[in-house]
Scaffold this motif. Sequence first.
Motif, mmCIF file in Angstrom:
data_model
loop_
_atom_site.group_PDB
_atom_site.id
_atom_site.type_symbol
_atom_site.label_atom_id
_atom_site.label_comp_id
_atom_site.label_asym_id
_atom_site.label_seq_id
_atom_site.Cartn_x
_atom_site.Cartn_y
_atom_site.Cartn_z
ATOM 1 N N ASP A 146 0.818 -1.210 0.000
ATOM 2 C CA ASP A 146 0.000 0.000 0.000
ATOM 3 C C ASP A 146 0.853 1.262 0.000
ATOM 4 N N VAL A 147 2.106 1.184 -0.492
ATOM 5 C CA VAL A 147 2.990 2.350 -0.471
ATOM 6 C C VAL A 147 2.837 3.144 -1.765
ATOM 7 N N ALA A 148 2.407 4.386 -1.631
ATOM 8 C CA ALA A 148 2.301 5.272 -2.793
ATOM 9 C C ALA A 148 3.619 5.977 -3.074
ATOM 10 N N GLY A 149 4.288 6.435 -2.015
ATOM 11 C CA GLY A 149 5.512 7.200 -2.229
ATOM 12 C C GLY A 149 6.437 7.166 -1.038
ATOM 13 N N LEU A 150 7.710 7.278 -1.321
ATOM 14 C CA LEU A 150 8.757 7.366 -0.308
ATOM 15 C C LEU A 150 9.409 8.740 -0.420
ATOM 16 N N PHE A 151 9.324 9.534 0.658
ATOM 17 C CA PHE A 151 9.952 10.851 0.674
ATOM 18 C C PHE A 151 11.381 10.729 1.196
ATOM 19 N N ALA A 152 12.321 11.330 0.476
ATOM 20 C CA ALA A 152 13.729 11.269 0.843
ATOM 21 C C ALA A 152 14.309 12.677 0.874
ATOM 22 N N ALA A 153 14.995 13.010 1.956
ATOM 23 C CA ALA A 153 15.721 14.272 2.032
ATOM 24 C C ALA A 153 17.077 14.129 1.344
ATOM 25 N N PRO A 154 17.597 15.202 0.748
ATOM 26 C CA PRO A 154 18.909 15.134 0.095
ATOM 27 C C PRO A 154 20.009 14.687 1.045
ATOM 28 N N PHE A 155 19.933 15.153 2.283
ATOM 29 C CA PHE A 155 20.781 14.680 3.370
ATOM 30 C C PHE A 155 19.974 14.888 4.650
ATOM 31 N N LYS A 156 20.410 14.310 5.726
ATOM 32 C CA LYS A 156 19.663 14.431 6.982
ATOM 33 C C LYS A 156 19.887 15.830 7.538
ATOM 34 N N HIS A 157 18.861 16.683 7.462
ATOM 35 C CA HIS A 157 19.013 18.059 7.931
ATOM 36 C C HIS A 157 17.930 18.425 8.944
ATOM 37 N N ASP A 158 17.727 17.553 9.927
ATOM 38 C CA ASP A 158 16.735 17.802 10.959
ATOM 39 C C ASP A 158 17.222 18.903 11.907
ATOM 40 N N ALA A 159 16.281 19.687 12.433
ATOM 41 C CA ALA A 159 16.613 20.747 13.385
ATOM 42 C C ALA A 159 17.077 20.157 14.711
ATOM 43 N N PHE A 160 17.902 20.918 15.419
ATOM 44 C CA PHE A 160 18.413 20.586 16.752
ATOM 45 C C PHE A 160 19.370 19.389 16.756
ATOM 46 N N GLN A 161 19.753 18.874 15.593
ATOM 47 C CA GLN A 161 20.569 17.667 15.528
ATOM 48 C C GLN A 161 21.755 17.848 14.581
ATOM 49 N N ASP A 162 22.745 16.988 14.772
ATOM 50 C CA ASP A 162 23.830 16.920 13.797
ATOM 51 C C ASP A 162 23.266 16.456 12.454
ATOM 52 N N GLN A 163 23.846 16.971 11.381
ATOM 53 C CA GLN A 163 23.431 16.590 10.044
ATOM 54 C C GLN A 163 24.205 15.356 9.589
ATOM 55 N N ALA A 164 23.714 14.664 8.573
ATOM 56 C CA ALA A 164 24.418 13.502 8.040
ATOM 57 C C ALA A 164 24.175 13.422 6.546
ATOM 58 N N ASP A 165 25.236 13.204 5.781
ATOM 59 C CA ASP A 165 25.072 13.059 4.338
ATOM 60 C C ASP A 165 24.371 11.739 4.041
ATOM 61 N N VAL A 166 23.772 11.677 2.870
ATOM 62 C CA VAL A 166 23.084 10.452 2.485
ATOM 63 C C VAL A 166 24.099 9.342 2.235
ATOM 64 N N ASP A 167 23.812 8.168 2.768
ATOM 65 C CA ASP A 167 24.609 6.976 2.508
ATOM 66 C C ASP A 167 24.198 6.434 1.142
ATOM 67 N N PRO A 168 25.136 6.313 0.199
ATOM 68 C CA PRO A 168 24.746 5.818 -1.133
ATOM 69 C C PRO A 168 24.025 4.471 -1.084
ATOM 70 N N ALA A 169 24.408 3.600 -0.151
ATOM 71 C CA ALA A 169 23.735 2.301 -0.041
ATOM 72 C C ALA A 169 22.278 2.485 0.362
ATOM 73 N N TYR A 170 22.024 3.445 1.237
ATOM 74 C CA TYR A 170 20.636 3.754 1.638
ATOM 75 C C TYR A 170 19.847 4.311 0.452
ATOM 76 N N ALA A 171 20.463 5.233 -0.301
ATOM 77 C CA ALA A 171 19.775 5.800 -1.461
ATOM 78 C C ALA A 171 19.435 4.710 -2.472
#
Length: 421
Positions: A188-213
């Motif tokens: 029942d999955v219509a769509g998967l939303f992906a951020a370019p990199f992890k850029h959540d507020a109040f937290q350290d950022q993280a680049d996207v892992d190519p294996a995850y992408a």
Amino acid sequence: MSALPHDAAWRARAAKVIPGGMYGHQATTLLPDGFPQFFARAEGARLWDVDGRMFIDMMCGYGPNLFGYGCQKIDAAFQKQLYAGDCMTGPSAIMVELAEALTAMVTHADWAMFCKNGTDATTMAATVARAHTGKRKLLVARGAYHGAAPWCTPRPAGVLPEDRAHVLSFVYNDVNDLARAFTEAGDDVAGLFAAPFKHDAFQDQADVDPAYARACRAACNATGALLIVDDVRAGFRLARDCSWARVGVQPDLSAWGKAIANGHPISALLGAERARDAAASIYVTGSFWFAAAPMAAALATLRMIRETDYLERLETLGGRLRDGIAAQAARHGVPVRQTGPVQMPQILLGDDPDFRKGFHWARVALDHGLYVHPWHNMFLNAAMTDADIDAALAATDAAFAAVAKNGASLPPVPQLRGLFA
């Protein structure tokens, strides 16, 4: 006449006619005391508040300012089209030119639709995904920001359980948790939303892992879901293409906004051929979505993206800033964590669980002419110079010195009380 400073006077007036005095990400309730709420003008890399104070602006309007405030080439294109015709009964032909330009630049894109802000674009992406698949579930990374509509807003007030009934979350960059979310959603999955990199507020950022992408792409291929990259915040700040082009993964849809017209109000949904019929089938519109002047500004912005070394300059300047801050923090004995791309830096102080040191650091930097944010990622723009970076580092050096001197005795931040364990 009020004897209050101008900003305070405007806040008092706003409190009478605007709920809460201000709303959304522009509210200063989560910023240090003394940060301005109202601004008078902006030019290049600088911002002036209504009290006449000037700051080097490390927020760039929360991202839209890519080539500098008041960029002459971009604003001239905007003004020319504004006088010829802007919000008319139908769109200008410039809409077609803009769609052609974007689809020529973004590898995965075969078509474009235009709207006004990032929430418009991400919500349109969700609607297209559901129309294309006939399914309901949307998968989003936990803590990721995709806009302020009920289905995705970070604040729960006014949101019904039904608004989020088909939104499931998983841990960013965690392939196993991604698989768990797909299993939980079933067929029942219509769509998967992906951020370019992890850029959540109040937290350290993280680049996207190519294996995850790649896992995101494979899971969407296997289930028929559409892969959606939300490039509203990072679009054209990491690449002259969709941000996930850096890791060799192409989405089906991508949402854009902020910097695509250097601050003029326009956003876009770009899509691959497979989603064209679904995009044509949905009903989305807005009285101002077809306005021509922001489209002219976007065309001029895209031309500068293609023809200048803006991206390389942002990376160079951002690298200088990051290296300088690291050296200052070490010299003053103040731990600091710098994460995310250097042109979109997140700067958080170590040993600061309730952000009292970070708030003090940002406030002292402000007093020295630098507008930095204590918990949100920041942005550089291409109007910045080496001299601006030197001035910024002079301000941060004073801020680190103040934290080193006062850090142990700083009071809690009242507006953050209760947000952290």
